[in-house]
Structure formats: structure tokens, C-alpha cells
Design a protein around this motif. Structure first.
Motif, PDB file in Angstrom:
ATOM      1  N   LEU A  80      -5.683  -2.584   2.034  1.00 43.04           N
ATOM      2  CA  LEU A  80      -5.757  -2.845   0.594  1.00 43.04           C
ATOM      3  C   LEU A  80      -6.959  -3.699   0.209  1.00 43.04           C
ATOM      4  O   LEU A  80      -7.498  -3.554  -0.880  1.00 43.04           O
ATOM      5  CB  LEU A  80      -4.473  -3.512   0.087  1.00 43.04           C
ATOM      6  CG  LEU A  80      -3.273  -2.612  -0.120  1.00 43.04           C
ATOM      7  CD1 LEU A  80      -2.073  -3.434  -0.588  1.00 43.04           C
ATOM      8  CD2 LEU A  80      -3.572  -1.504  -1.117  1.00 43.04           C
ATOM      9  N   GLU A  81      -7.375  -4.580   1.082  1.00 45.67           N
ATOM     10  CA  GLU A  81      -8.499  -5.469   0.773  1.00 45.67           C
ATOM     11  C   GLU A  81      -9.852  -4.870   1.142  1.00 45.67           C
ATOM     12  O   GLU A  81     -10.890  -5.526   0.973  1.00 45.67           O
ATOM     13  CB  GLU A  81      -8.311  -6.819   1.466  1.00 45.67           C
ATOM     14  CG  GLU A  81      -7.097  -7.594   0.953  1.00 45.67           C
ATOM     15  CD  GLU A  81      -7.085  -7.761  -0.559  1.00 45.67           C
ATOM     16  OE1 GLU A  81      -8.118  -8.124  -1.151  1.00 45.67           O
ATOM     17  OE2 GLU A  81      -6.017  -7.520  -1.169  1.00 45.67           O
ATOM     18  N   LYS A 116       0.839  -1.204   0.000  1.00 39.78           N
ATOM     19  CA  LYS A 116       0.000   0.000   0.000  1.00 39.78           C
ATOM     20  C   LYS A 116       0.870   1.249   0.000  1.00 39.78           C
ATOM     21  O   LYS A 116       0.613   2.195  -0.754  1.00 39.78           O
ATOM     22  CB  LYS A 116      -0.964   0.007   1.186  1.00 39.78           C
ATOM     23  CG  LYS A 116      -1.886   1.229   1.160  1.00 39.78           C
ATOM     24  CD  LYS A 116      -2.995   1.150   2.189  1.00 39.78           C
ATOM     25  CE  LYS A 116      -2.551   1.706   3.497  1.00 39.78           C
ATOM     26  NZ  LYS A 116      -3.674   1.941   4.432  1.00 39.78           N
ATOM     27  N   LEU A 119       2.342   1.705  -3.564  1.00 36.65           N
ATOM     28  CA  LEU A 119       1.352   2.233  -4.509  1.00 36.65           C
ATOM     29  C   LEU A 119       1.048   3.704  -4.220  1.00 36.65           C
ATOM     30  O   LEU A 119       0.966   4.523  -5.141  1.00 36.65           O
ATOM     31  CB  LEU A 119       0.064   1.410  -4.451  1.00 36.65           C
ATOM     32  CG  LEU A 119       0.155   0.002  -5.027  1.00 36.65           C
ATOM     33  CD1 LEU A 119      -1.075  -0.811  -4.645  1.00 36.65           C
ATOM     34  CD2 LEU A 119       0.320   0.052  -6.540  1.00 36.65           C
ATOM     35  N   GLN A 141      -7.042  -1.820  -3.199  1.00 39.42           N
ATOM     36  CA  GLN A 141      -5.881  -2.115  -4.041  1.00 39.42           C
ATOM     37  C   GLN A 141      -6.204  -1.901  -5.516  1.00 39.42           C
ATOM     38  O   GLN A 141      -5.429  -1.262  -6.240  1.00 39.42           O
ATOM     39  CB  GLN A 141      -5.410  -3.552  -3.827  1.00 39.42           C
ATOM     40  CG  GLN A 141      -4.216  -3.904  -4.698  1.00 39.42           C
ATOM     41  CD  GLN A 141      -3.681  -5.292  -4.426  1.00 39.42           C
ATOM     42  OE1 GLN A 141      -4.097  -5.964  -3.485  1.00 39.42           O
ATOM     43  NE2 GLN A 141      -2.756  -5.728  -5.248  1.00 39.42           N
ATOM     44  N   ARG A 142      -7.335  -2.400  -5.968  1.00 35.95           N
ATOM     45  CA  ARG A 142      -7.696  -2.233  -7.374  1.00 35.95           C
ATOM     46  C   ARG A 142      -7.868  -0.749  -7.722  1.00 35.95           C
ATOM     47  O   ARG A 142      -7.452  -0.300  -8.790  1.00 35.95           O
ATOM     48  CB  ARG A 142      -8.978  -3.004  -7.694  1.00 35.95           C
ATOM     49  CG  ARG A 142      -9.347  -2.885  -9.149  1.00 35.95           C
ATOM     50  CD  ARG A 142     -10.447  -3.808  -9.552  1.00 35.95           C
ATOM     51  NE  ARG A 142     -10.764  -3.609 -10.957  1.00 35.95           N
ATOM     52  CZ  ARG A 142     -11.843  -4.068 -11.533  1.00 35.95           C
ATOM     53  NH1 ARG A 142     -12.712  -4.793 -10.844  1.00 35.95           N
ATOM     54  NH2 ARG A 142     -12.065  -3.828 -12.796  1.00 35.95           N
TER      55      ARG A 142
END
Length: 190
Positions: A113-114, A5, A8, A130-131
Motif C-alpha cells: 500500500l505504501e 489492501k 480495498l 493506497q491513494r
């Protein structure tokens, strides 16, 4: 950096900084001027990205944007998010983008993230943070590339960021010779 995370988020922040560098020091006219047959302009890219940040990191995760964006409404004219009206100053659009990024950063910091979200305009839009991080990073990077080319057309400023452009250090003549070489190769190719 080992946390996915954090990695990103770092790359997203760097892409945002690249976009903001491309609008620094230009006049209102230069920021608004369309440079492609489809009207691509620097201020429009920033306005578009503000809406992306607000909606993907806001509405998707149940955090409505704190401001009204009429150009994002269902009944807005086509491409209303890709240019600034006469009433919208460059300063206000850039500040809106900064506000959108801060709103997004709060979501990114608060969620794993999930963490589940839902993008209503994607049909079956069940997603994770995350996506969405990957999606917005790709979108921002794509538009940072557009901004890089537009800025280069305006005043020659090009590259990743001030002080670290990632471009060869050749002078004006080096670049002219380089472009001439590319043209010769293109002509020879046919």
C-alpha cells in the motif's frame, strides 16, 4: 477481511463487476445510446474506466499499458474516452476493460500500500498505491452509479448485481405507487 489492501481490492472488484453487469445482454445501440445532455452512455463509461485502470495502476507505477489507447493521447478530441467509435465494438471495449483490470490487479498484488508512484497529470503527483486504490475505487463506484441509472432507463434493470439488487421486492404497481408518492411530496415541497 483484516488486510486493508485486500479490503480495498475487494471493493474495487465488486464495483467493476457492477459496471460489467450493467452492459450485459444489451444491443450495440443500447450500449452506445446517449442518455444525458452530456452524452453519458454505457459503453463510453466502460471505455473511460479501461483508460483509468490502465493509467492509474500502470503508468503511475512504471508499468506502461500493453495496448495503445489513441483516445488517451494529448491530441485526442475532447471526451474521446467517453464513447465508442463505429470501429470499436462493444465486445472489444468490454474485453479491453477486462484486460485493464487484469493489468491493474497485477500491480495491486505486486505492491504494498505504501509503494510510491507518480501521477504526471496531477502536477505534484507523488502518490502511494493506497491513494490510487481509493481514487480508482471512488471513480469506478461513481461511474457504476451512472451506469445503474442509464441501465434502468434502458430496460428497468437496477440495483447492485443480479440476484442481490438491494432494492425492495415490490412489483410494477408498488414502484408506480412509490414514484407517484415521491412526486406528490416534491410538488408539496414546492
Amino acid at each position: 477481511m483484516t488486510d486493508p489492501k485486500d479490503t480495498l481490492h475487494l471493493y474495487l472488484r465488486e464495483a467493476r463487476e457492477a459496471v460489467l453487469w450493467k452492459v450485459q445482454g444489451l444491443s450495440e445501440r443500447d450500449l452506445r445510446w446517449p442518455h444525458t445532455p452530456t452524452g453519458t452512455n454505457l459503453l463510453g463509461l466502460v471505455k473511460h474506466l479501461a483508460g483509468i485502470e490502465f493509467d492509474y495502476f500502470g503508468e503511475t507505477f512504471g508499468r506502461p499499458r500493453p495496448v495503445d489507447l489513441p483516445w488517451m493521447a494529448e491530441d485526442a478530441e475532447d471526451n474521446a474516452d467517453m464513447w465508442a467509435t463505429e470501429e470499436e465494438s462493444a465486445e472489444s471495449i468490454i474485453e479491453l476493460y477486462r484486460q485493464a483490470c487484469a493489468h491493474a490487479d497485477e500491480t495491486i498484488t505486486a505492491l504494498d500500500l505504501e509503494a510510491p508512484g507518480h501521477v504526471p497529470w496531477w502536477g505534484n503527483g507523488d502518490v502511494t498505491l493506497q491513494r490510487i486504490l481509493v481514487h480508482v475505487l471512488a471513480e469506478t463506484s461513481r461511474h457504476a452509479g451512472h451506469a445503474d441509472i442509464v441501465r434502468e432507463q434502458i430496460d428497468g434493470a437496477a440495483g447492485l448485481r443480479v440476484g442481490a439488487t438491494n432494492l425492495p421486492g415490490g412489483g410494477e404497481q408498488w414502484w408506480a405507487d412509490y414514484v407517484a408518492k415521491l412526486r406528490r411530496v416534491a410538488e408539496a415541497a414546492g
